[in-house]
Write an enzyme that holds these catalytic residues in place. Structure first.
Site, PDB file in Angstrom:
ATOM      1  N   HIS A 206       0.794  -1.235   0.000  1.00 34.86           N
ATOM      2  CA  HIS A 206       0.000   0.000   0.000  1.00 34.86           C
ATOM      3  C   HIS A 206       0.823   1.281   0.000  1.00 34.86           C
ATOM      4  CE1 HIS A 206       0.860   0.002   4.318  1.00 34.86           C
ATOM      5  NE2 HIS A 206       0.659   1.293   4.243  1.00 34.86           N
TER       6      HIS A 206
HETATM    7  C1  UD1 Z   1      -1.816   5.826   5.624  1.00 37.56           C
HETATM    8  C2  UD1 Z   1      -0.478   6.358   6.155  1.00 37.56           C
HETATM    9  C3  UD1 Z   1       0.558   5.245   6.158  1.00 37.56           C
HETATM   10  C4  UD1 Z   1       0.057   3.993   6.881  1.00 37.56           C
HETATM   11  C5  UD1 Z   1      -1.271   3.581   6.239  1.00 37.56           C
HETATM   12  C6  UD1 Z   1      -1.834   2.349   6.925  1.00 37.56           C
HETATM   13  C7  UD1 Z   1      -0.063   8.724   5.657  1.00 37.56           C
HETATM   14  C8  UD1 Z   1       0.709   9.684   4.821  1.00 37.56           C
HETATM   15  N1  UD1 Z   1       0.037   7.431   5.313  1.00 37.56           N
HETATM   16  O1  UD1 Z   1      -1.644   5.531   4.259  1.00 37.56           O
HETATM   17  O2  UD1 Z   1       1.717   5.700   6.807  1.00 37.56           O
HETATM   18  O3  UD1 Z   1       0.980   2.952   6.744  1.00 37.56           O
HETATM   19  O4  UD1 Z   1      -2.189   4.672   6.346  1.00 37.56           O
HETATM   20  O5  UD1 Z   1      -2.883   1.801   6.229  1.00 37.56           O
HETATM   21  O6  UD1 Z   1      -0.725   9.133   6.584  1.00 37.56           O
HETATM   22  N2  UD1 Z   1      -8.963   4.790   1.619  1.00 37.56           N
HETATM   23  C9  UD1 Z   1     -10.207   4.220   1.614  1.00 37.56           C
HETATM   24  N3  UD1 Z   1     -10.763   3.848   2.799  1.00 37.56           N
HETATM   25  C10 UD1 Z   1     -10.130   4.039   3.980  1.00 37.56           C
HETATM   26  C11 UD1 Z   1      -8.873   4.635   3.968  1.00 37.56           C
HETATM   27  C12 UD1 Z   1      -8.283   4.993   2.797  1.00 37.56           C
HETATM   28  O7  UD1 Z   1     -10.812   4.027   0.564  1.00 37.56           O
HETATM   29  O8  UD1 Z   1     -10.698   3.674   5.033  1.00 37.56           O
HETATM   30  C13 UD1 Z   1      -8.331   5.167   0.345  1.00 37.56           C
HETATM   31  C14 UD1 Z   1      -8.556   6.616   0.027  1.00 37.56           C
HETATM   32  O9  UD1 Z   1      -9.409   6.713  -1.061  1.00 37.56           O
HETATM   33  C15 UD1 Z   1      -7.216   7.202  -0.308  1.00 37.56           C
HETATM   34  C16 UD1 Z   1      -6.241   6.066  -0.144  1.00 37.56           C
HETATM   35  O10 UD1 Z   1      -6.944   4.952   0.403  1.00 37.56           O
HETATM   36  O11 UD1 Z   1      -7.156   7.673  -1.619  1.00 37.56           O
HETATM   37  C17 UD1 Z   1      -5.101   6.450   0.747  1.00 37.56           C
HETATM   38  O12 UD1 Z   1      -5.532   6.787   2.062  1.00 37.56           O
HETATM   39  P1  UD1 Z   1      -4.638   7.719   3.007  1.00 37.56           P
HETATM   40  O13 UD1 Z   1      -5.282   7.824   4.309  1.00 37.56           O
HETATM   41  O14 UD1 Z   1      -4.304   8.975   2.302  1.00 37.56           O
HETATM   42  O15 UD1 Z   1      -3.261   6.983   3.154  1.00 37.56           O
HETATM   43  P2  UD1 Z   1      -2.905   5.448   3.279  1.00 37.56           P
HETATM   44  O16 UD1 Z   1      -2.415   4.989   1.967  1.00 37.56           O
HETATM   45  O17 UD1 Z   1      -3.982   4.658   3.916  1.00 37.56           O
END
Ligand code: UD1
Length: 360
Positions: A206
């Site tokens: 991820h």
């Molecule tokens: C975040 C953290 C990362 C951690 C990870 C654990 C930052 C910069 N990154 O990354 O350090 O290892 O969490 O999982 O804070 N999304 C969903 N549903 C959710 C959550 C996210 O659909 O419940 C999707 C969103 O559309 C988004 C993408 O996942 O575009 C990324 O989510 P984001 O919270 O920005 O960062 P992570 O990749 O989850």
């Protein structure tokens, strides 16, 4: 005597795991308010973890959700600042390295509220990672730096941070020890999916550097396609979105799953042939569970896991990933605990917090 008032801030999946063992003790010892930024909001990414770890509903959920880096952090800061002005805590506790961590630390320090950072001092030395920026900045505005490893203490010293630093051990190690037995009793994932000991690889991907770069993702998935047994791949929503758009054909033995809960993940780990991941947390959990880990990155913050080849950095080199997975390596038994503390990190954190305020 007045009880210390504490605000804990969580938002993303690994933070719920870190908060789990500590939260109960904080509630018992202090007046504590839990804020969820809403960074992770899917049932599988948030609610399921709260349930598995027995964490009470957050007192405040800011419901920020997904946005570009800057906007996400800014919206969190705005919500956290409002809450802190109302609550007026003595200290704010932030966890790990996500945008929720940085937003909490910045909002608090600007209001002259003490900041305690759980998992301080970790470094990948790769500034391309948003997590590295979050860690460095959070450490530099923290008053209490709670280090999971001795190497983390050394990293802080290199940056001239020595005040307020203590080695408390790794809170994820405590969470692992506390939950691995419960997981064995409660989780039915192996039976439900008809998985045998050692019959599958467990994979997660991820990190932005892997998902947002099509070549990197392609190389990793090509390696999965070449493996000799089932690949159980619980897919993070970030990766799922990209896979939908990408034209990558996966072979039958690569099983794309929805994200699983913490207890199911622990059981999957304990019985996997090997673990392939770009997650920091899972690298350690593989080590705790005595499973060889092949890390899909070029560097790691958890350098202790590299000892004796228990964790090998493969980057996105398909050939190396496949070669490392096919190597005949049996599980090595539980990792040495000392490197990650004594499994009582939450108690050490509580004592450190009390001591800090007694000295004020
Ligand atoms: C975040 C953290 C990362 C951690 C990870 C654990 C930052 C910069 N990154 O990354 O350090 O290892 O969490 O999982 O804070 N999304 C969903 N549903 C959710 C959550 C996210 O659909 O419940 C999707 C969103 O559309 C988004 C993408 O996942 O575009 C990324 O989510 P984001 O919270 O920005 O960062 P992570 O990749 O989850």
């Amino acid at each position: 005597m007045r009880k210390l008032k504490i605000v804990s801030i969580v938002g993303a999946r690994p933070q719920f795991i870190k908060y789990g063992p500590l939260g109960r003790k904080l509630k018992r010892e202090f007046e504590e308010v839990l804020i969820h930024t809403g960074q992770h909001y899917d049932r599988n990414m948030s609610d399921l973890l709260f349930k598995d770890l027995n964490i009470p509903e957050p007192d405040i959920n800011l419901g920020i959700g997904s946005h570009p880096q800057g906007k996400q952090t800014a919206l969190m800061m705005e919500g956290i600042e409002k809450a802190l002005l109302r609550i007026q805590p003595d200290v704010v506790i932030v966890f790990g390295d996500t945008n929720s961590t940085l937003a909490g630390a910045l909002a608090a320090v600007k209001l002259h509220i003490g900041v305690a950072h759980v998992e301080a001092g970790l470094r990948s030395f790769n500034k391309q990672m948003p997590e590295e920026i979050n860690r460095v900045l959070t450490d530099h505005c923290s008053d209490i730096l709670l280090c999971p490893t001795e190497n983390a203490v050394v990293n802080l010293k290199t940056e001239n941070i020595t005040r307020g630093v203590s080695f408390c051990g790794d809170i994820m190690y405590e969470a692992f020890l506390e939950n691995v037995r419960i997981a064995g009793q409660k989780s039915e994932i192996l039976q439900k999916e008809a998985l045998q000991e050692g019959s599958y690889y467990l994979a997660t991907v991820h990190r932005a550097e892997n998902t947002d770069n099509p070549d990197n993702l392609w190389r990793i998935l090509s390696a999965f396609n070449e493996l000799d047994r089932t690949v159980i791949f619980p897919v993070h929503p970030r990766t799922r979105q990209i896979l939908k758009k990408a034209d990558i054909r996966l072979k039958e033995h690569v099983k794309l799953w929805e994200p699983v809960g913490y207890l199911d993940m622990l059981v999957l780990l304990e019985h996997a042939r090997k673990v392939l991941t770009d997650s920091g947390g899972l690298q350690k959990e593989a080590y705790f569970a005595g499973r060889y880990c092949k890390t899909l990155r070029n560097e790691t913050e958890w350098i202790e896991t590299l000892k004796n080849g228990r964790n090998v950095l493969c980057g996105t080199d398909s050939g190396k990933i496949v070669q490392e997975c096919l190597k005949s390596e049996e599980a090595f038994g539980k990792g040495e605990s000392g490197l990650f503390g004594d499994g009582h990190t939450s108690e050490h954190i509580v004592q450190t917090l009390k001591q800090f305020f007694n000295e004020q």
